[in-house]
Design a protein around this motif. Structure first.
Motif, short mmCIF file in Angstrom:
data_model
loop_
_atom_site.label_atom_id
_atom_site.label_comp_id
_atom_site.label_asym_id
_atom_site.label_seq_id
_atom_site.Cartn_x
_atom_site.Cartn_y
_atom_site.Cartn_z
N UNK A 164 0.81 -1.22 0.00
CA UNK A 164 0.00 0.00 0.00
C UNK A 164 0.84 1.27 0.00
N UNK A 165 2.08 1.19 0.49
CA UNK A 165 2.94 2.37 0.50
C UNK A 165 3.22 2.87 -0.92
N UNK A 166 3.21 1.96 -1.91
CA UNK A 166 3.44 2.37 -3.30
C UNK A 166 2.28 3.23 -3.79
N UNK A 167 1.06 2.83 -3.47
CA UNK A 167 -0.11 3.63 -3.83
C UNK A 167 -0.10 4.95 -3.08
N UNK A 168 0.28 4.91 -1.80
CA UNK A 168 0.29 6.12 -0.98
C UNK A 168 1.26 7.16 -1.54
#
Length: 392
Positions: free
Chosen positions: A120-124
């Protein structure tokens, strides 16, 4: 219809940027094939083509994502930036509670039913940069700069970085660094930025000192150890120092032209030669000339992003293009710096080169957004040229 006109018809936007993407994808395919030999013998019965083919599929999907997104109007990113940011924050919260543990860090979330895992950090990262670009664009004031943009940007940057910080310090640092650069470029008052840097430095120092009493900072000892190993090269041997030394051995033995594709020795000793330390394998096999070539690809990428920014007649696409390009290029420089011993071990992949589905897909989303800005700029310039000709 010639090949050039066919490519221009379907692959719009900056052609040099498209060329850099194609070159990085080709480098990635060769490097992944070369660096996964030991992995193939360990898990795939010696089928050395397995990981290369799997990576090739991800690259094809990634190029398709770039093509699809570059056809979109860049204003879509502004429209859905806040929603994407809220969704990513929600996913980060879920990841902290139920995320899959990898390398002692819960950074992965598995989609129920289909078993696909992603970070999810990539999307964030993408959502936050889109939000920052939109907020800066909406709050440009000739007299006071982007003063009103500071509070909402810092609020969301703080939330995202705190949610990522406990499990992935390097990603949180990268996000904060890019946000600082964007706010500086966006004319946020420097005294606000300086005060924020001081407050963050104080907070991080306090958290590190109090980490033995804070259960959610269970990785603080790992971060401290990495920094200590980096500062004291002759210190006690450990997994982190082992990785760094093997990577530096690969770099040192590469020479000017390298050992040749497929002839790496250190790929048999490095724990992650196909992802975190893939640049070390590139240097070992292709030498300093190969390393220089890869570095120049990212430099040219950043330069062409600057050309796109100069060609933008609106502020949002300019901030979007420069923010996403900074994210990709600086992440690449961090990865290469770790491989050659300039930075402590961070775990950041080399954009569009390292093996990994999540990294490739979200990298391609960012590249597609940059090319979307380029395509819209070129079409707008063409319309203005045609209108001027009609007027004459």
């Amino acid at each position: 219809m010639g090949l050039k006109s066919t490519l221009q018809r379907y692959f719009k936007g900056d052609p040099i940027l498209w060329g850099v993407i194609a070159v990085l994808a080709a480098v990635s395919l060769l490097a992944v094939y070369s660096s996964t030999g030991s992995l193939a013998y360990k898990y795939q019965g010696g089928n050395t083509y397995y990981y290369m083919l799997k990576h090739f599929v991800f690259l094809l999907v990634g190029i398709t994502v770039i093509w699809a997104i570059h056809q979109m109007d860049y204003r879509m990113f502004a429209k859905y930036a806040t929603l994407a940011l809220w969704v990513s924050i929600g996913l980060l919260l879920i990841t902290l509670v139920t995320g899959m543990s990898l390398n002692q860090a819960s950074r992965w979330l598995t989609v129920p039913g289909i078993g696909i895992s992603f970070q999810p950090s990539e999307l964030a990262k993408l959502a936050l940069i889109m939000y920052i670009a939109r907020t800066l664009a909406r709050n440009q004031d000739d007299k006071h700069g982007a003063k009103e943009a500071f509070k909402p940007i810092v609020t969301y940057v703080g939330i995202v970085c705190l949610l990522i910080f406990t499990e992935d310090f390097s990603t949180a640092f990268l996000i904060g660094f890019i946000a600082f650069l964007l706010m500086f470029i966006g004319r946020v008052p420097f005294k606000y930025l300086l005060g924020t840097v001081g407050a963050v430095a104080l907070l991080v120092t306090v958290l590190f000192l109090a980490s033995p009493y804070l259960p959610f900072l269970h990785r603080a000892e790992t971060w401290k150890a990495r920094i200590e190993r980096f500062m004291d090269d002759e210190g006690q041997e450990s997994e982190g120092s082992y990785q760094s030394r093997q990577a530096q051995m690969a770099v040192a033995t590469g020479g000017l032209l390298g050992k040749g594709p497929g002839n790496s020795k250190q790929r048999n000793f490095l724990p992650h030669p196909y992802s975190d330390f893939i640049f070390a394998i590139i240097v070992e096999e292709w030498g300093a000339m190969g390393a220089f070539f890869v570095i120049m690809c990212y430099v040219v990428f950043l330069f062409r992003a600057g050309v796109i920014v100069r060609g933008s007649t609106r502020t949002f696409p300019a901030f979007l293009a420069i923010g996403l390009s900074y994210l990709l290029v600086f992440q690449g420089f961090f990865n290469m710096g770790v491989a050659v011993g300039l930075f402590p071990v961070t775990g950041q992949p080399l954009p569009l080169v390292s093996m990994g589905g999540t990294s490739i897909i979200f990298t391609c989303v960012a590249m597609g957004a940059i090319l979307s800005v380029s395509r819209n700029n070129m079409e707008e310039a063409q319309r203005l040229k045609e209108d001027a000709q009609e007027t004459v």
